[in-house]
Design a protein around this motif. Structure first.
Motif, PDB file in Angstrom:
ATOM      1  N   ASN A 191       0.823  -1.332  -0.028  1.00 17.10           N
ATOM      2  CA  ASN A 191      -0.042   0.165  -0.164  1.00 17.10           C
ATOM      3  C   ASN A 191       1.038   1.052  -0.113  1.00 17.10           C
ATOM      4  O   ASN A 191       0.686   2.405   0.646  1.00 17.10           O
ATOM      5  CB  ASN A 191      -0.967  -0.102   1.198  1.00 17.10           C
ATOM      6  N   LYS A 233     -18.568  18.046   3.034  1.00 20.19           N
ATOM      7  CA  LYS A 233     -17.072  17.750   3.288  1.00 20.19           C
ATOM      8  C   LYS A 233     -16.361  18.469   1.818  1.00 20.19           C
ATOM      9  O   LYS A 233     -16.821  17.683   0.776  1.00 20.19           O
ATOM     10  CB  LYS A 233     -17.160  16.452   3.522  1.00 20.19           C
ATOM     11  N   TYR A 251       9.829  15.886   1.716  1.00 21.36           N
ATOM     12  CA  TYR A 251       9.559  14.442   1.932  1.00 21.36           C
ATOM     13  C   TYR A 251       7.855  14.270   1.465  1.00 21.36           C
ATOM     14  O   TYR A 251       7.906  13.195   1.029  1.00 21.36           O
ATOM     15  CB  TYR A 251       9.486  14.152   3.310  1.00 21.36           C
ATOM     16  N   GLY A 288     -16.599  12.452  10.581  1.00 20.74           N
ATOM     17  CA  GLY A 288     -15.988  11.740   9.515  1.00 20.74           C
ATOM     18  C   GLY A 288     -17.103  10.594   9.047  1.00 20.74           C
ATOM     19  O   GLY A 288     -18.111  10.803   9.070  1.00 20.74           O
ATOM     20  N   LEU A 342     -14.221   7.251  -0.627  1.00 15.27           N
ATOM     21  CA  LEU A 342     -14.423   8.616  -0.389  1.00 15.27           C
ATOM     22  C   LEU A 342     -13.455   9.005   0.856  1.00 15.27           C
ATOM     23  O   LEU A 342     -12.600   9.942   0.988  1.00 15.27           O
ATOM     24  CB  LEU A 342     -15.745   9.070  -0.394  1.00 15.27           C
ATOM     25  N   THR A 383     -10.656   7.391   1.737  1.00 13.82           N
ATOM     26  CA  THR A 383      -9.388   7.282   1.529  1.00 13.82           C
ATOM     27  C   THR A 383      -9.175   8.623   0.601  1.00 13.82           C
ATOM     28  O   THR A 383      -8.162   9.272   0.931  1.00 13.82           O
ATOM     29  CB  THR A 383      -9.111   6.181   0.391  1.00 13.82           C
ATOM     30  N   THR A 384      -9.920   9.225  -0.203  1.00 16.98           N
ATOM     31  CA  THR A 384      -9.639  10.303  -1.091  1.00 16.98           C
ATOM     32  C   THR A 384      -9.489  11.756  -0.117  1.00 16.98           C
ATOM     33  O   THR A 384      -8.678  12.414  -0.374  1.00 16.98           O
ATOM     34  CB  THR A 384     -10.814  10.604  -2.048  1.00 16.98           C
ATOM     35  N   ILE A 385     -10.328  11.698   0.850  1.00 15.36           N
ATOM     36  CA  ILE A 385     -10.363  13.086   1.763  1.00 15.36           C
ATOM     37  C   ILE A 385      -9.087  12.904   2.576  1.00 15.36           C
ATOM     38  O   ILE A 385      -9.032  13.742   3.515  1.00 15.36           O
ATOM     39  CB  ILE A 385     -11.647  13.467   2.214  1.00 15.36           C
ATOM     40  N   THR A 392      -6.009  13.505   4.767  1.00 14.63           N
ATOM     41  CA  THR A 392      -5.161  14.484   4.351  1.00 14.63           C
ATOM     42  C   THR A 392      -3.738  14.099   4.724  1.00 14.63           C
ATOM     43  O   THR A 392      -2.731  14.587   4.171  1.00 14.63           O
ATOM     44  CB  THR A 392      -5.530  15.857   5.190  1.00 14.63           C
ATOM     45  N   ASP A 393      -3.554  13.224   5.763  1.00 11.83           N
ATOM     46  CA  ASP A 393      -2.197  12.922   6.325  1.00 11.83           C
ATOM     47  C   ASP A 393      -1.500  11.858   5.529  1.00 11.83           C
ATOM     48  O   ASP A 393      -1.104  10.866   5.899  1.00 11.83           O
ATOM     49  CB  ASP A 393      -2.285  12.445   7.824  1.00 11.83           C
ATOM     50  N   ARG A 394      -1.430  12.131   4.168  1.00  8.98           N
ATOM     51  CA  ARG A 394      -0.925  11.245   3.183  1.00  8.98           C
ATOM     52  C   ARG A 394       0.655  11.250   3.334  1.00  8.98           C
ATOM     53  O   ARG A 394       1.033  12.027   3.525  1.00  8.98           O
ATOM     54  CB  ARG A 394      -1.178  11.429   1.639  1.00  8.98           C
ATOM     55  N   PRO A 423       4.379  10.372   1.540  1.00  9.91           N
ATOM     56  CA  PRO A 423       4.978  10.403   0.441  1.00  9.91           C
ATOM     57  C   PRO A 423       4.817   9.153  -0.552  1.00  9.91           C
ATOM     58  O   PRO A 423       4.944   9.106  -1.714  1.00  9.91           O
ATOM     59  CB  PRO A 423       6.054  11.248   0.240  1.00  9.91           C
ATOM     60  N   SER A 477       2.508   6.868  -0.160  1.00  7.40           N
ATOM     61  CA  SER A 477       1.296   6.426  -0.127  1.00  7.40           C
ATOM     62  C   SER A 477       0.857   6.058  -1.832  1.00  7.40           C
ATOM     63  O   SER A 477       1.589   6.935  -2.611  1.00  7.40           O
ATOM     64  CB  SER A 477       0.015   7.261   0.268  1.00  7.40           C
ATOM     65  N   PRO A 500      -3.490   9.025  -5.051  1.00  6.01           N
ATOM     66  CA  PRO A 500      -4.873   9.007  -4.558  1.00  6.01           C
ATOM     67  C   PRO A 500      -5.784   9.107  -6.006  1.00  6.01           C
ATOM     68  O   PRO A 500      -5.191   9.430  -7.037  1.00  6.01           O
ATOM     69  CB  PRO A 500      -4.861  10.546  -3.927  1.00  6.01           C
TER      70      PRO A 500
END
Lengths: 772, 291
Positions: A527, A691, A738, B200, B248, B250-252, B254-256, B258, B260, B263
């Motif tokens: 992943n 949202k 990063y 959420g 959705l 996963t798409t939103i 924000t703390d991805r 680098p 990952s 998206p």
């Protein structure tokens, strides 16, 4: 076989015409070793003086064999970093002769007989291959005081690091899982510690590393893009020794010595981090139970039984452990074991047979007892392989062998504590048999033309017991077939031709070219675009085809100043099929129908690689530049249009300089520069139920900013037993990105802003090394 | 019982791969005396050609069927409302053959006074807008009622701060393949909000717990205090809607990291490239007062 006999015939004819009459051929063979420790030297050259095109080099076990017409010859035996030996031999019968070379610093200029300095890089058929003698790279600056071969190889052309501080890498546009990493012939499935920041290879125990990104010979297979062949030290069979180091992150200790003098030796090498030992001092009862460490242990013994047999037993065991009391814990590690038997039949026939075990296991605990549960996964290999090297005649060296691997895939189980009522979920184990037969001939066709041609026949069988799903177009299972134990569920066969050739223009320049086909039957589901401990290795099945790659490369090799400088310019084109990507939001862990989430596509990479290397003198090092392009295409991604791969970097530059001022002081510097990775950023916004949702238009349509960094090091050799190394990582404190993330502005909730995270600013580190 | 703040095994698995590794790294860097730094940078994002966004729903509690249609906006432009799509033809039909044409009440908002939706019925939505036709179908699942809903207070192991743990209990039907969306709402959160700004996206599927009594726990952000009334809706949704909200989420994120995977847009059940979803669902609601 017809080709083979043809080559035999042609070489025989050549022999006849060259000599006019047939003189009897005799063979000189033996091992080449370090005179101080008795360690065998890999890739040392035996040159017949006055006949530069004739020679031999020692194999991975230090064995060489050279067949010449009867007569008197002057042989020069040489190896980088060692004093060459010159010897006159009278050959009238097959002869056994071992050579011992004494180590010497590279700075002491070799006693150069003009034109006799090694130019193997020009004359050999090897293209896109590099050898690193790890101990000669000690002055390369390091991060956190830890020398790491997996980071050093990223400084070579065609090899790109997977990210800031990462030990993962991409070879010529290939994925991070397309690299065959071998430790004493055993594949290492996850060669990283601390989530990728350090590799599992303890440099104190490593003798030699060979990295191949093209022209991979037929003896290697199983991965698409590269081979990293790491050989560990054997230990001295003459004297006992101890060496080690104390660094910021960990300490290392290596012990070696003879078991029976001149017959056998052992080496044991270990290291462990100690950050968690400080945490244990904390008064906080949660913090002091935090576990955060890794350790490695390498051990090896070898023993010579008479002059013709040698046995090696080696093992590696390493583990990472992170846990936060009652919240989570995860640990993972590799264990490998290799039992090898070298046997020399006569003077021309060398064999090695290995029994190899490799295991990678990952475990993740979540929650506190009795409500905890644990997820585990892994892969286990048992491997028998045998390789033969037949030094047939001066023109032909034949290699052939067989390789059988029994894989056990553990895709994941979940076990819960008594407090949880979870339906038990276990994705069933899978079993696979990966076999290969290969033959390869290194043939000096003409004095100036040498060809290494070979063929690898590989197969992969998915074995029962197991269940196989059939999926409909929506990815829902419509049928399940269950197979009993031992049943061959699905078998793939592949023919992998390997060809490389060199045309020597003169002593200092040559043109080389190669074609290789490689096949990969094992796939890493991740992943992440890099690698994670939780990544899963899965076999090829009726739903997952093997990955294929075809690569051609063409290079010009040129040495300067009596081979003091080596340079090369190589262009390549690689085409990859059945690459894997994932459906949107794919959940890869613990998913029995994970195969339905995979997408298959193609990729291609092409580029130009330049390297200039200085091998001798006070100043050594290299400059590597890669200009390349890597793209992928999947029917279901990016509307079926090609898109740049994550690892597509237009420019990639590495400069490595090592300066040996005098016996006391050594300096090192590296500078890297590369184009930012391709990345997917949003191109618009909308709301769903209030949202804010980003809108993506094209895959990898954006670029991270350019990355560059300078590292410096200075080593002070306090005395012959100890030295102190100061390394400064990111010396000019470049804020390299990063990650770039998009967040709501704290000042205006309706405004989104881009936030860049830097993880490694300037970092000095100090390491003390000792040796007795 | 499942004792996790998100209540969902799959979410926990994801946590392992992202947040927990992040947490472990944070501990590591602290231990090494290292730090990371962040700064706001300017990123040049392409102007995309706007895409249509359709949100359509049919509920078993009747009232109003609604379809909201607008266009995407520019990423960095502050926007509260996005350009509505007016003058569209919106039709919702059911498999029994009844066809209902929705009327545009606000700009881009299409409604129909409609009898209650019937569980087990498949509904089809057709939208004709800007010269293109968009279609979607959704089957209304059988209704599952909330058995109980209550809040308990506790202390966070990390922040040492009082928080409320909300528990929803319901009985999953015996057959596999039930999907749920749990939508909390409070008096101070606008009622028309689909999931509540602090809530959420809470989802549950019965893959690991089919037929069990399900105990779903969640926490809410914001400042909650004694006396606040918190409500929860248990929505039974079909698989396509579940997939939409799962992706959705996963798409939103924000703390991805680098590393990952790239998206992508959520997996929509509407054809022709439209963003959004069409969902026929059942709903059951409860309320609790914080103590």
């Amino acid at each position: 076989m017809r080709l083979l006999s043809l080559s035999l015939l042609i070489s025989l004819l050549l022999c006849l015409t060259a000599e006019g009459q047939v003189r009897r051929n005799v063979t000189i063979s033996g091992t080449i070793e370090n005179s101080e420790s008795g360690e065998v030297l890999i890739g040392a050259n035996v040159i017949v003086m006055g006949q530069k095109s004739i020679g031999a080099s020692s194999n991975a076990y230090g064995f060489y064999s050279l067949t010449l017409p009867e007569g008197v010859y002057v042989l020069r035996v040489q190896y980088l970093g060692y004093k060459p030996t010159i010897d006159t031999v009278r050959l009238s019968d097959n002869t056994r002769k071992n050579f011992s070379l004494a180590p010497e610093p590279l700075t002491e200029e070799e006693v150069v007989v003009s034109g006799e300095r090694a130019n193997a890089n020009v004359t050999s058929t090897r293209i896109s291959a590099n050898d690193l003698q790890v101990k000669q790279l000690k002055t390369i600056p390091v991060i956190l005081g830890e020398q790491d071969v997996m980071k050093t190889i990223q400084l070579l052309p065609g090899i790109m690091g997977a990210g800031e501080g990462s030990t993962g890498f991409y070879a010529r546009g290939g994925g991070a899982d397309q690299n065959l990493v071998l430790l004493d012939e055993a594949p290492v499935y996850n060669p990283s510690h601390v989530l990728g920041y350090l590799s599992v290879f303890n440099s104190d125990a490593i003798k030699d590393v060979t990295v191949m990104t093209g022209g991979v010979p037929a003896q290697y297979g199983g991965r698409l893009s590269s081979v990293v062949d790491i050989r560990t030290d054997d230990g001295s069979n003459k004297t006992f020794g101890a060496k080690g180091g104390i660094g910021l992150l960990d300490s290392r200790l290596t012990l070696d010595g003879p078991i029976v003098k001149d017959k056998g030796s052992f080496i044991v090498s270990g290291r462990r981090t100690y950050a968690d030992l400080f945490l244990r001092l904390s008064k906080d009862t949660t913090v002091n139970r935090v576990r955060l460490y890794f350790y490695d242990l390498n051990a090896k013994v070898n023993y010579s039984l008479g002059g013709r047999d040698r046995i090696f037993l080696s093992g590696y065991f390493g583990r990472d452990n992170f846990s936060y009391p009652n919240i989570f814990g995860f640990n993972w590690g590799n264990a490998t074991g290799t039992l090898r038997w070298n046997h020399i039949f006569g003077d021309k026939f060398f064999s090695n047979t290995s029994l190899i075990y490799s295991d990678y296991a990952y475990a993740n605990d979540i929650g506190a007892s009795p409500n905890q549960f644990e997820i585990t996964s892994g892969i286990e290999d048992v491997n028998l392989k045998t390789d033969f090297q037949y030094f047939m005649n001066p023109e032909n060296t034949l290699q052939f062998g067989a390789d059988f691997i029994y894989h056990t895939f553990l895709p994941g189980t979940i076990t819960s504590g008594p407090g949880i009522t979870l339906n038990n979920v276990s994705v069933e184990k899978k079993f696979g048999l990966e076999n290969a037969l290969y033959v390869s001939d290194e043939w000096a066709v003409l004095q100036r033309l040498k060809v290494t041609y070979g063929l690898r026949l590989s197969s992969f069988s998915l074995l029962g017991p197991g269940s196989i799903f059939d999926y409909n177009s929506d990815g829902n299972p419509i049928d399940t077939l269950t197979y009993p134990s031992g049943k061959f569920i699905k078998t793939f066969f592949s023919l992998e031709p390997r060809l490389s050739a060199v045309f020597v223009i003169n002593d200092a320049s040559s043109i080389k070219s190669s074609y290789t086909r490689t096949v990969q039957y094992l796939h890493l589901l991740s992943n992440s675009t890099s690698t994670n401990p939780s990544d899963l290795w899965v076999p090829s099945t009726n739903n997952v085809p093997p990955e294929y790659a075809d690569q051609v490369d063409l290079g010009y090799f040129r040495n300067f100043s009596e081979n003091e400088y080596e340079s090369s310019l190589v262009i390549y084109y690689k085409n990859m099929q059945n690459l894997i990507d994932y459906k949107n939001g794919a959940d890869l862990q613990l998913n029995p129908t994970v195969e339905s989430l995979l997408l298959f596509g193609r990729g291609w990479s092409y580029g130009l690689e330049f390297m200039l290397k200085k091998k001798f003198g006070k100043l050594t090092g290299w400059i590597a530049y890669t200009l390349s392009r890597t793209e992928e295409q999947f029917a279901q991604i990016n509307n079926g249009q090609p898109f740049p791969a994550t690892q597509d970097r237009t420019h990639d530059i590495s400069v490595v300089l090592m300066y040996n001022l005098n016996e006391k002081w050594n300096f090192g510097a590296t500078w890297v520069y590369y184009t930012g990775n391709a990345i997917t950023f949003p191109s618009g916004n909308y709301t769903i139920g209030g949202k804010l949702v980003p809108y993506y238009t094209s895959r990898n349509g954006y670029r991270m900013p350019v990355y560059h960094r300078l590292d410096l090091s200075v080593t002070w050799n306090i005395n012959e037993h100890s030295d102190l190394n100061l390394s400064i990582y990111n010396a000019y404190d470049r804020m390299n990105p990063y990650a770039i993330t998009f967040k709501q502005s704290p000042n205006n909730p309706n405004q989104t802003e881009a936030v860049q995270t830097t993880i490694f600013p300037i970092i000095p580190s100090l390491t003390y090394d000792f040796k007795f | 019982m499942i004792s996790n703040s998100d209540g969902d095994v799959k979410t926990m698995k994801r946590d392992v791969a992202s947040a927990q590794i992040g947490r472990a790294l944070a501990v590591l860097f602290m231990a090494l005396g290292l730090y990371s730094c962040q700064k706001v940078v300017s990123v040049d994002l392409n102007q995309s050609s706007p895409q249509i966004v359709i949100q359509g729903q049919v509920s078993d509690q009747g009232g109003l069927d609604s379809v909201i249609i607008n266009m995407t906006g520019d990423y960095f432009t502050p926007s509260i409302s996005f350009p509505p799509v007016t003058g569209a033809t919106v039709v919702i039909s059911e498999d029994a053959g009844e066809v209902d044409t929705l009327r545009e009440i606000g700009s881009g908002k299409y409604y129909s006074p409609n009898p209650k939706g019937i569980p087990g019925t498949t509904y089809a939505m057709t939208v004709l807008a800007n010269g293109k036709e968009y279609n979607a179908v959704s089957q209304m699942p059988q209704r599952v009622k909330i058995d109980s809903f209550y809040a308990t207070s506790g202390e966070s192991p990390f922040g040492r701060r009082t928080f409320y743990n909300f528990t929803v209990k319901f009985k999953d039907p015996p057959e596999l393949g039930n999907y749920y969306r749990i939508v909390p709402h409070a008096d101070f959160i606008p009622a028309d909000s689909l999931f509540g700004d602090n809530g959420g996206i809470f989802l549950y599927d019965d893959e690991y717990t089919s037929g069990n009594e399900v105990t779903f726990q969640f926490r809410l952000g914001g400042t909650l205090s004694r006396g606040d009334t918190i409500g929860v809706d248990l929505l039974c949704i079909d698989h396509a809607t579940y997939e939409y909200f799962r992706t959705l989420r996963t798409t939103i994120q924000t703390d991805r990291s680098p590393t990952s995977l790239a998206p992508a847009n959520p997996t929509s059940n509407i054809n022709n490239g439209a963003l959004g979803y069409f969902s026929a669902y059942t709903i059951d609601s409860r309320k609790t007062v914080l103590k």
